[in-house]
Design a protein around this motif. Structure first.
Motif, mmCIF file in Angstrom:
data_model
loop_
_atom_site.group_PDB
_atom_site.id
_atom_site.type_symbol
_atom_site.label_atom_id
_atom_site.label_comp_id
_atom_site.label_asym_id
_atom_site.label_seq_id
_atom_site.Cartn_x
_atom_site.Cartn_y
_atom_site.Cartn_z
ATOM 1 N N ASP A 1 -15.983 41.893 103.529
ATOM 2 C CA ASP A 1 -14.445 42.318 103.656
ATOM 3 C C ASP A 1 -14.264 42.560 105.289
ATOM 4 O O ASP A 1 -14.183 43.675 105.599
ATOM 5 C CB ASP A 1 -14.185 43.473 102.937
ATOM 6 N N LEU A 2 -14.408 41.463 105.827
ATOM 7 C CA LEU A 2 -14.401 41.349 107.217
ATOM 8 C C LEU A 2 -12.909 41.739 107.824
ATOM 9 O O LEU A 2 -11.921 41.321 107.702
ATOM 10 C CB LEU A 2 -14.910 40.068 108.180
ATOM 11 N N ASN A 3 -13.102 42.730 109.025
ATOM 12 C CA ASN A 3 -11.854 43.049 109.740
ATOM 13 C C ASN A 3 -12.155 43.202 111.124
ATOM 14 O O ASN A 3 -13.108 44.043 111.546
ATOM 15 C CB ASN A 3 -11.317 44.703 108.830
ATOM 16 N N LEU A 4 -11.483 42.747 112.091
ATOM 17 C CA LEU A 4 -11.728 42.648 113.641
ATOM 18 C C LEU A 4 -10.591 42.674 114.160
ATOM 19 O O LEU A 4 -9.724 41.706 113.943
ATOM 20 C CB LEU A 4 -12.805 41.688 113.778
ATOM 21 N N ARG A 5 -10.425 43.198 115.348
ATOM 22 C CA ARG A 5 -9.465 42.960 116.344
ATOM 23 C C ARG A 5 -10.137 43.051 117.752
ATOM 24 O O ARG A 5 -10.593 43.924 117.960
ATOM 25 C CB ARG A 5 -8.466 44.066 116.317
ATOM 26 N N ALA A 6 -9.925 42.123 118.423
ATOM 27 C CA ALA A 6 -10.610 41.753 119.724
ATOM 28 C C ALA A 6 -9.454 41.349 120.663
ATOM 29 O O ALA A 6 -8.653 40.295 120.292
ATOM 30 C CB ALA A 6 -11.583 40.810 119.625
ATOM 31 N N HIS A 7 -9.607 41.673 121.916
ATOM 32 C CA HIS A 7 -8.581 41.228 122.928
ATOM 33 C C HIS A 7 -9.519 40.598 124.141
ATOM 34 O O HIS A 7 -10.724 41.171 124.471
ATOM 35 C CB HIS A 7 -7.980 42.231 123.662
ATOM 36 N N VAL A 8 -9.208 39.203 124.573
ATOM 37 C CA VAL A 8 -10.085 38.766 125.518
ATOM 38 C C VAL A 8 -9.179 38.223 126.707
ATOM 39 O O VAL A 8 -8.176 37.777 126.546
ATOM 40 C CB VAL A 8 -10.748 37.277 125.070
ATOM 41 N N GLU A 9 -9.682 38.595 127.859
ATOM 42 C CA GLU A 9 -9.129 38.392 129.028
ATOM 43 C C GLU A 9 -9.917 37.919 130.304
ATOM 44 O O GLU A 9 -10.819 38.441 130.229
ATOM 45 C CB GLU A 9 -8.097 39.379 129.453
ATOM 46 N N GLY A 10 -9.553 36.613 130.884
ATOM 47 C CA GLY A 10 -10.444 36.440 131.806
ATOM 48 C C GLY A 10 -9.956 35.256 132.783
ATOM 49 O O GLY A 10 -8.905 34.715 132.675
ATOM 50 N N GLU A 11 -11.056 34.916 133.624
ATOM 51 C CA GLU A 11 -10.898 33.428 134.565
ATOM 52 C C GLU A 11 -11.909 32.897 134.351
ATOM 53 O O GLU A 11 -13.259 33.231 134.440
ATOM 54 C CB GLU A 11 -10.595 34.046 135.913
ATOM 55 N N GLY A 12 -11.706 31.445 134.511
ATOM 56 C CA GLY A 12 -13.003 30.453 134.659
ATOM 57 C C GLY A 12 -13.640 29.958 133.123
ATOM 58 O O GLY A 12 -13.341 30.682 132.215
ATOM 59 N N LEU A 13 -14.255 28.983 133.224
ATOM 60 C CA LEU A 13 -14.953 28.732 131.955
ATOM 61 C C LEU A 13 -16.664 28.713 132.213
ATOM 62 O O LEU A 13 -17.224 28.695 131.313
ATOM 63 C CB LEU A 13 -14.373 27.310 131.501
ATOM 64 N N GLY A 14 -17.013 28.394 133.651
ATOM 65 C CA GLY A 14 -18.285 27.950 133.847
ATOM 66 C C GLY A 14 -18.988 29.249 134.051
ATOM 67 O O GLY A 14 -18.322 30.218 134.409
ATOM 68 N N PRO A 15 -20.308 29.537 133.868
ATOM 69 C CA PRO A 15 -20.886 30.676 133.847
ATOM 70 C C PRO A 15 -20.907 31.303 135.388
ATOM 71 O O PRO A 15 -20.821 32.697 135.302
ATOM 72 C CB PRO A 15 -22.590 30.249 133.579
ATOM 73 N N ARG A 16 -20.828 30.614 136.421
ATOM 74 C CA ARG A 16 -20.885 31.191 137.701
ATOM 75 C C ARG A 16 -19.246 31.633 138.051
ATOM 76 O O ARG A 16 -19.071 32.521 138.951
ATOM 77 C CB ARG A 16 -21.080 30.051 138.793
ATOM 78 N N GLU A 17 -18.170 31.059 137.286
ATOM 79 C CA GLU A 17 -16.792 31.661 137.673
ATOM 80 C C GLU A 17 -16.416 32.756 136.489
ATOM 81 O O GLU A 17 -15.145 33.345 136.674
ATOM 82 C CB GLU A 17 -15.740 30.629 137.613
ATOM 83 N N LEU A 18 -17.169 32.883 135.428
ATOM 84 C CA LEU A 18 -16.591 33.600 134.306
ATOM 85 C C LEU A 18 -16.477 35.010 134.749
ATOM 86 O O LEU A 18 -17.102 35.659 135.120
ATOM 87 C CB LEU A 18 -17.579 33.364 133.205
ATOM 88 N N ASP A 19 -15.098 35.383 134.569
ATOM 89 C CA ASP A 19 -14.894 36.885 134.837
ATOM 90 C C ASP A 19 -14.187 37.511 133.523
ATOM 91 O O ASP A 19 -12.771 37.265 133.485
ATOM 92 C CB ASP A 19 -14.289 37.093 136.020
#
Length: 186
Positions: free
Chosen positions: A167-185
């Motif tokens: 009975d999985l329940n989860l709420r997550a919020h993701v916010e960021g910039e970039g897709l590459g490991p060096r630019e990911l924020d």
């Protein structure tokens, strides 16, 4: 068997698949129907009334795909998505059941809004996964934010493993910039 109509000119390309029926091997994939049109005119890619039937799975899609210069208005629905069929193709007999998937993408490139809804189907199936997000495709690096909601999801709806009843329940919020490991924020 395939019936196709196509046109290529200065304005762009259009292809209309009127009907396609096929069987493949060694994995038995029965494509019962493939219908619809793909158009690329003045840099805008459009899908018109796409319908793909593979086994029990039915996929439909329609609208303007996301692109850096044009607003999008695209929807994709798979109803049902036969997970057991995917399991047979991947030789993973543990996969079972059916899902309903809906994807909608709309808006201008600087404020592209996407929503994804996934729900198990069947008599005892319960739960849902929903993702809502916004992407700025014109930003460098790419900027995004999304919310993921999983409510009362039982993994045994798609996995034939009774020990995974849940009975999985989860709420997550993701916010960021970039897709590459060096630019990911994020």
């Amino acid at each position: 068997q395939l019936r196709l109509q196509a046109q290529l000119d200065e304005q762009g390309m259009q292809a209309r698949i009127q009907q396609m029926t096929a069987e493949t091997s060694p994995a038995q994939v029965d494509i019962h129907t493939l219908q619809g049109a793909f158009q690329q005119v003045a840099g805008v890619m459009r899908v018109d009334n796409l319908r793909l039937e593979v086994g029990q799975t039915v996929l439909t899609a329609n609208g303007v795909l996301p692109y850096a210069q044009q607003p999008a208005n695209f929807s994709l629905h798979i109803d049902p998505l036969d997970v057991a069929e995917i399991g047979r193709l991947l030789e993973q007999e543990v996969l079972q059941g059916q899902l309903r998937l809906g994807v909608n993408v709309e808006g201008p490139p600087e404020a592209l809004i996407a929503s994804i809804d996934l729900t198990p189907m069947g008599e005892d199936a319960q739960g849902a996964v929903a993702v809502r997000g916004e992407i700025n495709m014109r930003a460098a690096p790419l900027r995004y934010r999304a919310q993921v909601d999983i409510g009362h999801l039982d993994l045994t709806a798609v996995l034939n493993k009774p020990a995974w009843q849940s009975d999985l329940n989860l709420r997550a919020h993701v916010e960021g910039e970039g897709l590459g490991p060096r630019e990911l924020d994020s």
